[in-house]
Design an enzyme around this catalytic site. Structure first.
Site, PDB file in Angstrom:
ATOM      1  N   ARG A  90       0.832  -1.217   0.000  1.00 30.76           N
ATOM      2  CA  ARG A  90       0.000   0.000   0.000  1.00 30.76           C
ATOM      3  C   ARG A  90       0.861   1.260   0.000  1.00 30.76           C
ATOM      4  O   ARG A  90       0.529   2.260  -0.631  1.00 30.76           O
ATOM      5  CB  ARG A  90      -0.910  -0.033   1.247  1.00 30.76           C
ATOM      6  CG  ARG A  90      -1.892   1.101   1.297  1.00 30.76           C
ATOM      7  CD  ARG A  90      -2.922   0.866   2.395  1.00 30.76           C
ATOM      8  NE  ARG A  90      -3.843   1.972   2.503  1.00 30.76           N
ATOM      9  CZ  ARG A  90      -4.093   2.647   3.624  1.00 30.76           C
ATOM     10  NH1 ARG A  90      -3.462   2.307   4.747  1.00 30.76           N
ATOM     11  NH2 ARG A  90      -4.956   3.639   3.634  1.00 30.76           N
ATOM     12  N   HIS A  94       0.539   4.535  -2.359  1.00 36.81           N
ATOM     13  CA  HIS A  94       0.337   5.889  -1.815  1.00 36.81           C
ATOM     14  C   HIS A  94       1.511   6.808  -2.148  1.00 36.81           C
ATOM     15  O   HIS A  94       1.345   8.012  -2.268  1.00 36.81           O
ATOM     16  CB  HIS A  94       0.114   5.831  -0.302  1.00 36.81           C
ATOM     17  CG  HIS A  94      -1.271   5.394   0.065  1.00 36.81           C
ATOM     18  ND1 HIS A  94      -1.964   5.906   1.137  1.00 36.81           N
ATOM     19  CD2 HIS A  94      -2.119   4.510  -0.520  1.00 36.81           C
ATOM     20  CE1 HIS A  94      -3.168   5.335   1.195  1.00 36.81           C
ATOM     21  NE2 HIS A  94      -3.269   4.475   0.219  1.00 36.81           N
ATOM     22  N   VAL A  98       0.880  10.262  -5.123  1.00 34.71           N
ATOM     23  CA  VAL A  98       0.995  11.640  -4.622  1.00 34.71           C
ATOM     24  C   VAL A  98       2.430  12.122  -4.876  1.00 34.71           C
ATOM     25  O   VAL A  98       3.373  11.561  -4.322  1.00 34.71           O
ATOM     26  CB  VAL A  98       0.652  11.697  -3.114  1.00 34.71           C
ATOM     27  CG1 VAL A  98       0.660  13.142  -2.629  1.00 34.71           C
ATOM     28  CG2 VAL A  98      -0.702  11.055  -2.847  1.00 34.71           C
ATOM     29  N   GLY A 100       4.153  11.527  -7.360  1.00 31.17           N
ATOM     30  CA  GLY A 100       4.923  10.532  -8.107  1.00 31.17           C
ATOM     31  C   GLY A 100       5.718   9.617  -7.176  1.00 31.17           C
ATOM     32  O   GLY A 100       5.786   9.849  -5.959  1.00 31.17           O
ATOM     33  N   SER A 104       8.072  10.666  -1.279  1.00 32.93           N
ATOM     34  CA  SER A 104       7.530  11.810  -0.528  1.00 32.93           C
ATOM     35  C   SER A 104       6.634  11.361   0.622  1.00 32.93           C
ATOM     36  O   SER A 104       6.490  12.070   1.611  1.00 32.93           O
ATOM     37  CB  SER A 104       6.758  12.766  -1.458  1.00 32.93           C
ATOM     38  OG  SER A 104       5.774  12.054  -2.173  1.00 32.93           O
ATOM     39  N   GLU A 113       2.702  14.532   3.783  1.00 31.55           N
ATOM     40  CA  GLU A 113       1.727  13.521   3.341  1.00 31.55           C
ATOM     41  C   GLU A 113       1.416  12.518   4.452  1.00 31.55           C
ATOM     42  O   GLU A 113       0.290  12.076   4.620  1.00 31.55           O
ATOM     43  CB  GLU A 113       2.281  12.740   2.127  1.00 31.55           C
ATOM     44  CG  GLU A 113       2.348  13.531   0.854  1.00 31.55           C
ATOM     45  CD  GLU A 113       3.124  12.807  -0.240  1.00 31.55           C
ATOM     46  OE1 GLU A 113       3.133  11.561  -0.287  1.00 31.55           O
ATOM     47  OE2 GLU A 113       3.754  13.506  -1.052  1.00 31.55           O
ATOM     48  N   ASN A 119      -3.170   8.414   5.173  1.00 35.43           N
ATOM     49  CA  ASN A 119      -1.842   7.836   5.404  1.00 35.43           C
ATOM     50  C   ASN A 119      -1.577   7.482   6.863  1.00 35.43           C
ATOM     51  O   ASN A 119      -0.541   6.882   7.165  1.00 35.43           O
ATOM     52  CB  ASN A 119      -0.758   8.799   4.901  1.00 35.43           C
ATOM     53  CG  ASN A 119      -0.692   8.818   3.379  1.00 35.43           C
ATOM     54  OD1 ASN A 119      -1.109   7.854   2.732  1.00 35.43           O
ATOM     55  ND2 ASN A 119      -0.203   9.906   2.812  1.00 35.43           N
ATOM     56  N   HIS A 219      -6.461  -5.814  -2.259  1.00 32.60           N
ATOM     57  CA  HIS A 219      -7.374  -5.854  -1.113  1.00 32.60           C
ATOM     58  C   HIS A 219      -7.721  -7.293  -0.724  1.00 32.60           C
ATOM     59  O   HIS A 219      -8.705  -7.534  -0.036  1.00 32.60           O
ATOM     60  CB  HIS A 219      -8.631  -5.022  -1.403  1.00 32.60           C
ATOM     61  CG  HIS A 219      -8.358  -3.550  -1.386  1.00 32.60           C
ATOM     62  ND1 HIS A 219      -9.282  -2.592  -1.704  1.00 32.60           N
ATOM     63  CD2 HIS A 219      -7.228  -2.866  -1.065  1.00 32.60           C
ATOM     64  CE1 HIS A 219      -8.735  -1.382  -1.596  1.00 32.60           C
ATOM     65  NE2 HIS A 219      -7.479  -1.526  -1.212  1.00 32.60           N
ATOM     66  N   ASP A 266      -9.976  -9.506   3.743  1.00 34.00           N
ATOM     67  CA  ASP A 266     -10.402 -10.775   3.151  1.00 34.00           C
ATOM     68  C   ASP A 266     -10.371 -11.817   4.264  1.00 34.00           C
ATOM     69  O   ASP A 266      -9.302 -12.269   4.661  1.00 34.00           O
ATOM     70  CB  ASP A 266      -9.437 -11.150   2.008  1.00 34.00           C
ATOM     71  CG  ASP A 266      -9.649 -12.572   1.503  1.00 34.00           C
ATOM     72  OD1 ASP A 266     -10.634 -13.224   1.919  1.00 34.00           O
ATOM     73  OD2 ASP A 266      -8.831 -13.030   0.684  1.00 34.00           O
TER      74      ASP A 266
HETATM   75  C1  HEM Z   1      -8.869   1.471  -6.076  1.00 40.98           C
HETATM   76  C2  HEM Z   1      -8.731   2.404  -5.192  1.00 40.98           C
HETATM   77  C3  HEM Z   1      -8.358   2.133  -3.761  1.00 40.98           C
HETATM   78  C4  HEM Z   1      -8.997   2.560  -2.653  1.00 40.98           C
HETATM   79  C5  HEM Z   1     -10.236   3.425  -2.607  1.00 40.98           C
HETATM   80  C6  HEM Z   1      -8.293   2.036  -1.503  1.00 40.98           C
HETATM   81  C7  HEM Z   1      -8.633   2.266  -0.196  1.00 40.98           C
HETATM   82  C8  HEM Z   1      -8.088   1.604   0.888  1.00 40.98           C
HETATM   83  C9  HEM Z   1      -8.483   1.805   2.257  1.00 40.98           C
HETATM   84  C10 HEM Z   1      -9.512   2.804   2.739  1.00 40.98           C
HETATM   85  C11 HEM Z   1      -7.776   0.919   3.011  1.00 40.98           C
HETATM   86  C12 HEM Z   1      -7.886   0.719   4.518  1.00 40.98           C
HETATM   87  C13 HEM Z   1      -7.133   1.786   5.264  1.00 40.98           C
HETATM   88  C14 HEM Z   1      -7.381   1.702   6.747  1.00 40.98           C
HETATM   89  O1  HEM Z   1      -8.469   2.045   7.180  1.00 40.98           O
HETATM   90  O2  HEM Z   1      -6.483   1.227   7.460  1.00 40.98           O
HETATM   91  C15 HEM Z   1      -6.921   0.183   2.129  1.00 40.98           C
HETATM   92  C16 HEM Z   1      -6.063  -0.814   2.527  1.00 40.98           C
HETATM   93  C17 HEM Z   1      -5.155  -1.429   1.685  1.00 40.98           C
HETATM   94  N1  HEM Z   1      -4.953  -1.130   0.359  1.00 40.98           N
HETATM   95 FE1  HEM Z   1      -6.123   0.049  -0.804  1.00 40.98          FE
HETATM   96  N2  HEM Z   1      -7.241   1.294  -1.951  1.00 40.98           N
HETATM   97  C18 HEM Z   1      -7.221   1.330  -3.326  1.00 40.98           C
HETATM   98  C19 HEM Z   1      -6.276   0.759  -4.153  1.00 40.98           C
HETATM   99  C20 HEM Z   1      -5.190   0.054  -3.703  1.00 40.98           C
HETATM  100  C21 HEM Z   1      -4.049  -0.316  -4.507  1.00 40.98           C
HETATM  101  C22 HEM Z   1      -3.855   0.079  -5.969  1.00 40.98           C
HETATM  102  C23 HEM Z   1      -3.215  -1.030  -3.701  1.00 40.98           C
HETATM  103  C24 HEM Z   1      -1.871  -1.639  -4.032  1.00 40.98           C
HETATM  104  C25 HEM Z   1      -1.555  -2.136  -5.194  1.00 40.98           C
HETATM  105  C26 HEM Z   1      -3.839  -1.131  -2.408  1.00 40.98           C
HETATM  106  C27 HEM Z   1      -3.353  -1.846  -1.343  1.00 40.98           C
HETATM  107  C28 HEM Z   1      -3.928  -1.895  -0.097  1.00 40.98           C
HETATM  108  C29 HEM Z   1      -3.455  -2.767   0.964  1.00 40.98           C
HETATM  109  C30 HEM Z   1      -2.366  -3.813   0.844  1.00 40.98           C
HETATM  110  C31 HEM Z   1      -4.228  -2.476   2.090  1.00 40.98           C
HETATM  111  C32 HEM Z   1      -4.077  -3.085   3.491  1.00 40.98           C
HETATM  112  C33 HEM Z   1      -2.972  -2.317   4.218  1.00 40.98           C
HETATM  113  C34 HEM Z   1      -2.652  -2.787   5.627  1.00 40.98           C
HETATM  114  O3  HEM Z   1      -3.118  -3.828   6.055  1.00 40.98           O
HETATM  115  O4  HEM Z   1      -1.883  -2.094   6.291  1.00 40.98           O
HETATM  116  N3  HEM Z   1      -5.016  -0.428  -2.433  1.00 40.98           N
HETATM  117  N4  HEM Z   1      -7.115   0.620   0.845  1.00 40.98           N
END
Ligand code: HEM
Length: 358
Positions: A90, A94, A98, A100, A104, A113, A119, A219, A266
């Site tokens: 993630r 991120h 932001v 690039g 940052s 950020e 973040n 996700h 999941d």
């Molecule tokens: C499509 C748009 C996306 C949205 C709206 C989104 C939003 C989010 C949000 C809200 C969380 C939970 C944050 C929290 O409350 O702790 C999350 C977790 C996560 N996202 Fe996304 N995300 C997106 C795309 C991506 C992409 C492109 C990746 C990586 C390739 C990614 C990887 C992850 C991972 C691995 C987690 C779990 C992180 C952790 O357990 O610390 N997400 N995402």
């Protein structure tokens, strides 16, 4: 002059938005109004993905710059927990969206950020710092923090997918010197976004809707705070994208504890970077509207079914679950080209949390 005019327009839009709408659960976004389609008012801030000059596979082995660089990062990632590995994937996303892919997101300090709401839940900073410390001992001043983030995202993907995701990372990024909290929310897609919004925000970075569907597969690991999906509970009646009632009921209970509560993204294979996510999308066992809305167009739903293994053939391709690994690799590489900085625009930081002293 044109840049100044653009900034003035953005500033006025920001002002208008913050006056008219309540802020969404601290996320910094306007809360969606079900009676009004959500139009995202911001133009893309930073240059989209393009074949930046200077990035190459094996950058640090070339000319003996720092041949052990990638191994040092891999060793640090191997020691990390599954949660930190999810955080590292993630973190790469991120960082790249932001300013690039320029490290940052790693900078510390007031209004960087890192201090912005989306973040606050990022994980894995310690892993990056440990890798960078080892790199500075081995090859001082050579390996950028931006490249460490890109390598770590790859190594975490490799580890959580049990080696199925395995790609080479073009490197040679330089670290940026600018990090502003205010840049995050208009560049990072919000969890309540619908398909149009999420697609547009990826397009602003030069990534396609297919890239978005593929990368959303991340996700299938990690966790979320309950504050990231208040719009999904209780589920909206008669909505084709509402959360599956059993999951909604369970999360309503878990999240009612108050304070900061984390839940699995999941529940079936929580620590495996795999295609379970796509089955979850189809059965509406996903947390965010951005996930659930992948079924709202024939094209994206078709791709989700293909990756989930529910459709043997899609656009002339077979074996969706295997194809997803390749497509994820390609999309991660593509994401790594967003807004890359050259030596003229950036530096090699000594410590990832701070820009170098003049
Ligand atoms: C499509 C748009 C996306 C949205 C709206 C989104 C939003 C989010 C949000 C809200 C969380 C939970 C944050 C929290 O409350 O702790 C999350 C977790 C996560 N996202 Fe996304 N995300 C997106 C795309 C991506 C992409 C492109 C990746 C990586 C390739 C990614 C990887 C992850 C991972 C691995 C987690 C779990 C992180 C952790 O357990 O610390 N997400 N995402």
């Amino acid at each position: 002059m044109a840049k100044l005019a653009l900034l003035a327009v953005i500033a006025s839009l920001l002002g208008a938005v913050s006056c008219e709408f309540p802020v969404y659960a601290g996320y910094g976004f306007p809360r969606p109004n079900p009676n009004m389609p959500f139009a995202f008012p911001f133009p893309p801030f930073f240059s989209p993905a393009s074949p930046a000059p200077g990035l190459r596979v094996g950058y640090y082995t070339h000319n003996g710059r720092c041949p052990q660089a990638e191994k040092i990062v891999r060793d640090a990632v191997e020691k990390a927990t599954a949660g930190e590995k999810a955080g590292l994937i993630r973190l790469f996303f991120h960082d790249c969206f932001v300013q690039g892919c320029d490290g940052s997101v790693l900078l510390s300090g007031a209004d960087t950020e890192r201090t912005a709401f989306p973040n606050l839940s990022l994980r894995g900073f310690e892993v990056i710092d440990a890798a960078k410390a080892a790199l500075e001992t081995a090859c001082p001043g050579v390996v950028s923090c931006a490249d460490v983030v890109a390598f770590a995202g790859r190594d975490a993907s490799y580890s959580l997918s049990s080696g199925r995701i395995n790609y080479r990372v073009p490197a040679g990024r330089y670290d940026g010197k600018v990090s502003r909290a205010g840049d995050t929310f208009q560049n990072l897609p919000p969890p309540f976004g619908d398909l149009n919004l999420t697609t547009a925000m990826f397009a602003a970075k030069g990534l396609s809707q297919d890239d978005m569907v593929v990368l959303s597969g991340a996700h299938s690991i990690g966790r979320s705070d309950c504050s990231s999906f208040p719009d999904r509970l209780p589920p909206v009646a008669n909505s084709s994208t509402a959360m599956e009632p059993k999951l909604a009921q369970q999360l309503t209970g878990t999240c009612s504890a108050g304070g900061s509560v984390n839940v699995l993204q999941d529940a079936i294979t929580p620590d495996k970077l795999d295609i379970q996510y796509y089955t979850n999308v189809l059965s509406r066992n996903v947390l965010f509207n951005s996930d659930a809305s992948l079924t709202t167009s024939t094209e994206t739903e078709g791709l989700v079914e293909f990756y989930a293994g529910k459709r043997p053939l899609f656009r002339g391709k077979f074996l969706g679950p295997i194809q997803w690994n390749h497509d994820f690799e390609d999309a991660m590489v593509k994401m790594g080209y967003i807004g890359v900085k050259t030596s003229a625009e950036g530096e090699i930081r000594n410590t990832c949390a701070f820009i170098n002293k003049p």
